[in-house]
Design a protein around this motif. Structure first.
Motif, PDB file in Angstrom:
ATOM      1  N   ARG A   1      10.461   5.548   0.403  1.00  0.00           N
ATOM      2  CA  ARG A   1       9.156   4.934   0.651  1.00  0.00           C
ATOM      3  C   ARG A   1       9.125   4.336   2.057  1.00  0.00           C
ATOM      4  NH1 ARG A   1       6.291   6.336  -2.980  1.00  0.00           N
ATOM      5  NH2 ARG A   1       6.831   5.017  -4.761  1.00  0.00           N
ATOM      6  N   PRO A   2       8.148   4.693   2.895  1.00  0.00           N
ATOM      7  CA  PRO A   2       8.074   4.067   4.214  1.00  0.00           C
ATOM      8  C   PRO A   2       7.506   2.641   4.126  1.00  0.00           C
ATOM      9  CG  PRO A   2       6.193   5.506   3.915  1.00  0.00           C
ATOM     10  CD  PRO A   2       7.064   5.666   2.689  1.00  0.00           C
ATOM     11  N   VAL A   3       7.720   1.875   5.165  1.00  0.00           N
ATOM     12  CA  VAL A   3       7.086   0.570   5.332  1.00  0.00           C
ATOM     13  C   VAL A   3       5.966   0.770   6.355  1.00  0.00           C
ATOM     14  CG1 VAL A   3       7.437  -1.843   5.996  1.00  0.00           C
ATOM     15  CG2 VAL A   3       9.286  -0.555   4.903  1.00  0.00           C
TER      16      VAL A   3
ATOM     17  N   LEU B   1       0.808  -1.224   0.000  1.00  0.00           N
ATOM     18  CA  LEU B   1       0.000   0.000   0.000  1.00  0.00           C
ATOM     19  C   LEU B   1       0.842   1.276   0.000  1.00  0.00           C
ATOM     20  CD1 LEU B   1      -3.180  -0.722   2.159  1.00  0.00           C
ATOM     21  CD2 LEU B   1      -2.870  -0.818  -0.313  1.00  0.00           C
ATOM     22  N   PRO B   2       1.962   1.351   0.744  1.00  0.00           N
ATOM     23  CA  PRO B   2       2.797   2.538   0.612  1.00  0.00           C
ATOM     24  C   PRO B   2       3.246   2.779  -0.836  1.00  0.00           C
ATOM     25  CG  PRO B   2       3.441   1.303   2.546  1.00  0.00           C
ATOM     26  CD  PRO B   2       2.456   0.444   1.797  1.00  0.00           C
ATOM     27  N   GLU B   3       3.476   1.686  -1.568  1.00  0.00           N
ATOM     28  CA  GLU B   3       3.857   1.794  -2.985  1.00  0.00           C
ATOM     29  C   GLU B   3       2.677   2.282  -3.817  1.00  0.00           C
ATOM     30  OE1 GLU B   3       6.545   1.795  -5.952  1.00  0.00           O
ATOM     31  OE2 GLU B   3       7.071   1.021  -3.970  1.00  0.00           O
TER      32      GLU B   3
ATOM     33  N   LEU C   1       3.432   6.781  -0.917  1.00  0.00           N
ATOM     34  CA  LEU C   1       3.809   7.442   0.336  1.00  0.00           C
ATOM     35  C   LEU C   1       5.320   7.713   0.324  1.00  0.00           C
ATOM     36  CD1 LEU C   1       1.794   5.456   3.036  1.00  0.00           C
ATOM     37  CD2 LEU C   1       1.031   7.293   1.527  1.00  0.00           C
ATOM     38  N   GLU C   2       5.709   8.849   0.898  1.00  0.00           N
ATOM     39  CA  GLU C   2       7.118   9.235   0.879  1.00  0.00           C
ATOM     40  C   GLU C   2       7.514   9.896   2.192  1.00  0.00           C
ATOM     41  OE1 GLU C   2       7.711  10.223  -3.891  1.00  0.00           O
ATOM     42  OE2 GLU C   2       7.103  11.828  -2.517  1.00  0.00           O
TER      43      GLU C   2
END
Length: 641
Positions: free
Chosen positions: A503-505, A486-488, A492-493
């Protein structure tokens, strides 16, 4: 041929030896009690032959897979008994399930419990016949012909559903033949302790578009004593049924106007709000920030999240301003949008955001069950956004939080790791990294865990926590899901220490699972006798006559001023009757007041735990119960009613 046994020892045999023959070689007692085998982790018949080196376990009824084979055989015996008594009935499916088995039948009318005695008697007769059980295989065309000639259309449909090349196997016991992959016992002889439990409707293949079938639930054990012990537990479970207690204690109701949509009544809201306040308290202490996201969001969001493609059949949709919208089945996509409200720095991470979010999921009407299976519920969700190097520590933090909560309520629990399902998104590398992170965290913390192959969420692997209540039943509540997907998808950054975007996890996690379901679980766990801190009514004040209503009101005011939840019973009933009713309501403390109590500023105390305790100064009682509630005494020391 080398056979490696469960204890790691090795034995040599000639190729072609059966699992049962190995069991006999090891121990005649083991062979007598054996139910099935496990070859390289795969459950097999005792009649299966070994032709090459392998790992082998001989399973008895003490093993879960052994119980499965035993009860699967019992399911076939149930079907055989029904066919003997009601030859026109058509057979559907009959698997073993936790603590028992069921079989679905197509019949003009539903089975009644009055018919159970005859079916049970026929099953016991089949056991006494000691029918050998034989496995055989047929090519697809012959298998279809066999079931067509037997007049079993559901079996024909199941065969047609099998992929090309699939082995089509049958089991025969006496005159009865059933399509089945197995494994089964060697004969019907061991299955003597059986009990038919209930009848219910069930859609063919679980789809409400298909015909409603008649399902019989039952159970079976190797010994009559074990069966009786199990039936006693079931009787106790009936007394603790949260649906029954929910009505009696006026906690919640589910009405015909909203199947699967629970209504919480005033006392239920007191319980619910107390639980939520506790949730907020522990999450604030653990560094979570609370958010709230909308219940309805547009189709574009659900396309981005993947829910529209992977979960749509469970979602309620609507149209607003000629655009498709969906009522959220999960809180996570809204959490993504909150994260994106501003650019984050690596210094902001980990960011822990909690949400008590109301979600809606379409469940089949036949699956609905009180608060345990509903169509709308409040998930105690949280989403943790973090740096890759923070993954293990954050997982450990969530595990510690879940452990704290479950132990606080007196629950034992087991841990399972669920891996990548067939319907999933993302790269093999990301899935492998995520799964290893979950396993490493549990290993570092010394947890034993079971692997559930292919049972993860479509976006990532997960850790599931299975609560065990006071009756030994397990409930799926807490879960931790590690997500690289979902971050991908939401792009999300954060700005890293190097000044570049990264990109966060993220972790999805729930502790209680859902507020509604957890209330159902603890209602049954405590049999409605909630710890004092959690009880909807903590104290009930009972004046012995109208003459002492004024003093009873004064007592109530003093208790409420101390922050306690109090009711006063001023009905013109005998005091003994009012005491019995208050006890039936599982109120922790009953205070009786009359002439002496009013004159001396005291109360006559009856506690749920100790019974009649005698007179006590009102202020001393207030201090006692206030301290008990403040320290959450009852549940912290694991006491139950």
């Amino acid at each position: 041929m080398n056979i490696t046994l469960k204890d790691g020892s090795q034995k040599q045999y000639e190729a072609g030896i059966s699992v049962l023959e190995v069991a006999k070689d090891l121990s005649e007692g083991l062979a007598r009690n054996a139910c099935c085998g496990l070859i390289n982790g795969e459950r097999v018949d005792l009649r299966t032959t070994l032709n090459e080196d392998c790992n082998l376990e001989i399973l008895t009824f003490n093993d879960q897979d052994g119980k499965w084979a035993f009860r699967h055989t019992a399911a076939h015996m149930l079907a055989q008994a029904v066919k003997r008594l009601y030859p026109d009935v058509k057979l559907a499916i009959g698997p073993a399930i936790e603590d028992g088995f069921y079989y679905d039948f197509d019949r003009d009318k539903a089975f009644t419990e009055e018919e159970f005695a005859a079916i049970e008697a026929e099953m016991k007769k089949i056991a006494k016949e000691k029918l050998p059980i034989e496995r055989f295989e047929l090519p697809r065309e012959e298998a279809i012909k066999l079931m067509e000639e037997a007049g079993e259309p559901y079996k024909v449909e199941l065969i047609n559903d099998l992929p090309e090349g699939e082995v089509i196997s049958f089991y025969r016991q006496g005159e009865f033949v059933d399509l089945c992959a197995g494994p089964h016992l060697m004969s019907t002889k061991p299955v003597e302790a059986v009990k038919l439990l209930s009848a219910a409707g069930a859609y063919w293949k679980g789809s409400e578009k298909n015909k409603m079938l008649s399902r019989i639930y039952a159970t079976a054990f190797t010994k009559k004593s074990e069966l009786n012990e199990h039936l006693e537990k079931l009787e106790e479970a009936k007394k603790r049924d949260h649906r029954k207690l929910g009505r009696e204690l006026e906690l919640f109701t589910i009405l015909d106007e909203g199947p699967g949509f629970p209504f919480f009544l005033p006392k239920g809201m007191e319980l619910r709000n107390t639980l939520i306040n506790y949730w907020r308290e522990i999450h604030k202490k653990a560094g979570y920030k609370e958010i709230s996201t909308p219940i309805i969001l547009n189709k574009d969001l659900w396309l981005t999240s993947g829910h529209w493609d992977h979960y749509r059949e469970n979602m309620y949709t609507t149209v607003i301003d000629e655009m498709d919208y969906a009522i959220k089945p999960m809180n996570c996509p809204g959490g993504m949008l909150v994260y994106k409200t501003k650019m984050r720095s690596y210094r902001d991470l980990p960011l822990r955001m909690g949400e008590l979010g109301l979600v809606h999921r379409h469940e089949l009407s036949g699956a609905l069950h009180g608060l345990m299976r509903v169509r709308n519920f409040t998930q105690d969700d949280a989403h943790i956004f973090m740096l890759p190097e923070q993954i293990k520590d954050e997982i450990k933090g969530v595990v510690r939080l879940i452990d704290e909560v479950y132990k606080a309520f007196g629950f034992k629990y087991k841990v399972e790791v669920s891996t990548r399902p067939e319907d999933s998104m993302g790269s093999d590398e990301a899935w492998e990294t995520a799964t290893e992170a979950l396993i490493e965290a549990l290993t570092d913390m010394g947890y034993d865990y079971k692997i559930n192959e292919g049972d993860g969420a479509f976006y990532g692997p997960k850790i599931d926590f299975k609560l065990e209540d006071c009756l030994g039943r397990t409930w799926q509540c807490g879960t931790i899901q590690l997500d690289f997907q979902l971050p991908e998808r939401f792009e999300l950054e954060y700005i890293g220490a190097d000044g570049e975007k990264h990109r966060p996890v993220m972790i999805h996690r729930v502790v209680l699972g859902s507020i509604e379901r957890f209330i159902g679980v603890i209602t049954e766990h405590f049999a409605g006798a909630f710890p004092t801190w959690l009880a909807p009514v903590q104290v009930k004040v009972l004046p012995i006559s109208e003459k002492y209503h004024a003093y009873a009101a004064k007592v109530q005011d003093a208790l409420e001023e101390a922050g306690l939840r109090v009711e006063r019973d001023e009905r013109a009933e005998k005091i003994g009757y009012k005491i019995r009713e208050a006890r039936m309501e599982r109120v922790p403390y009953i205070l009786v007041v009359g002439a002496q109590e009013e004159e001396e500023g005291k109360v006559a105390v009856r506690s749920r735990e100790n019974g009649e305790e005698g007179q006590m100064d009102l202020q001393a009682f207030i201090q006692r119960i206030t301290e008990e509630v403040q320290t959450k005494y009852n549940y912290l020391v694991g006491k139950q009613a």
